[in-house]
Scaffold this active site. Sequence first.
Site, mmCIF file in Angstrom:
data_model
loop_
_atom_site.group_PDB
_atom_site.id
_atom_site.type_symbol
_atom_site.label_atom_id
_atom_site.label_comp_id
_atom_site.label_asym_id
_atom_site.label_seq_id
_atom_site.Cartn_x
_atom_site.Cartn_y
_atom_site.Cartn_z
ATOM 1 N N ARG A 216 6.632 133.250 112.539
ATOM 2 C CA ARG A 216 6.853 132.061 113.415
ATOM 3 C C ARG A 216 7.651 131.994 114.548
ATOM 4 N NH1 ARG A 216 4.713 131.393 108.672
ATOM 5 N NH2 ARG A 216 6.643 132.991 108.138
ATOM 6 N N THR A 217 9.019 132.379 114.476
ATOM 7 C CA THR A 217 9.980 132.010 115.414
ATOM 8 C C THR A 217 9.594 132.774 116.814
ATOM 9 O OG1 THR A 217 11.560 131.543 113.674
ATOM 10 C CG2 THR A 217 12.470 131.565 115.945
ATOM 11 N N LYS B 176 21.886 153.287 117.572
ATOM 12 C CA LYS B 176 22.819 154.368 118.118
ATOM 13 C C LYS B 176 24.323 153.909 118.081
ATOM 14 C CE LYS B 176 19.508 155.534 121.571
ATOM 15 N NZ LYS B 176 19.232 155.305 122.849
ATOM 16 N N ARG C 229 17.710 136.591 116.847
ATOM 17 C CA ARG C 229 17.748 136.376 115.317
ATOM 18 C C ARG C 229 18.647 137.691 115.066
ATOM 19 N NH1 ARG C 229 13.056 135.187 111.232
ATOM 20 N NH2 ARG C 229 13.475 132.975 112.078
ATOM 21 N N HIS D 160 19.745 127.761 111.846
ATOM 22 C CA HIS D 160 18.381 128.124 112.570
ATOM 23 C C HIS D 160 17.893 126.864 113.322
ATOM 24 C CE1 HIS D 160 14.375 129.591 113.456
ATOM 25 N NE2 HIS D 160 14.182 129.955 112.164
HETATM 26 N N1 CP Z 1 10.371 129.759 109.657
HETATM 27 C C1 CP Z 1 10.808 130.719 110.240
HETATM 28 O O1 CP Z 1 11.860 130.992 110.816
HETATM 29 O O2 CP Z 1 9.754 131.543 109.962
HETATM 30 P P1 CP Z 1 9.783 133.090 110.535
HETATM 31 O O3 CP Z 1 11.215 133.814 109.724
HETATM 32 O O4 CP Z 1 8.503 133.664 110.253
HETATM 33 O O5 CP Z 1 10.102 133.246 111.734
#
Ligand code: CP
Length: 299
Positions: free
Chosen positions: A49-50, A79, A100, A128
Amino acid sequence: MLPHIIETQQFDKELLTKVFDTATHLESTRDDSLHGKILASLFFEPSTRTRFSFESAMYRLGGHVITAENANEFSSASKGETLEDTIRVMSTYADVIILRHPEIGSAERAAAVSSVPVINAGDGAGQHPTQALLDIYTIKRELGRLDDIHVAIVGDVRFYRAARSLAYLLGKYEKVHLSLVSAPELRMSEEMKTYLDKHGVTYEETDTLDGVMKTADVIYQTRVQKERLTPEVYAQTNGKYVITRERADSMKEGGIIIHPLPRVGEISAEVDDSPHAVYFRQVRYGLMVRMALLHLLFA
Ligand code: CP
């Protein structure tokens, strides 16, 4: 213009309202307002999703995307390049970086060396923030209010970064009550409880789901995260709180079930067509919120 987005504490109510209004305004929009801008998505942990929603949001606003979906393996991190050096380089190529990374504090480290805005797309068990923004926007859209609400956070109340980010946001609204439903191993941290106390959020901890299913306005279900727990704690806690159709049907009228997703069994598929099930609409709200954030970033 928004600065780096690292944690939800940096959002005040005025800015939240601006993000929500912009998201609503941009619903179903495709335009060229970000023409020529480049988004770099740098993901050192898996995502559906993100990453895809940020990339889709950028394309819908006429911008461009460069991406590393498995940056541990397919960037020079493999590396031995430091995160800081990677970010210095990527900020030469892009106008915004979506990061991320598995380490708490990584987004803040990235922001410290980046010449362009960094958006935290999840830093380990830290925060998040954009997920929490879309979660609270979902609540606003579905309930029509953010004050005077009863939210039950279910499952992993301790290590689930989006739940922590959401709790910080809920502290900005009035008359919010939280039910924290978890096994003892996954209870909320003392630091978070201190924050809730300071901001007038009332809460109780319980290991029983059935009671709150009937009384909460929002059931915020979470996944017990195999990747963040010891095998022993995972085995003890996984599968403890499954939302079945029977449990969903026990909710009061207007109550909603949300989940950041992915789910791995903690909401039965038979719940998907319940009037209380909102988690797939939530995905769409997420796209709108991420469009709004990119739009405001370059406004
Ligand atoms: N909710 C969420 O962060 O989903 P993903 O890990 O798929 O990005």
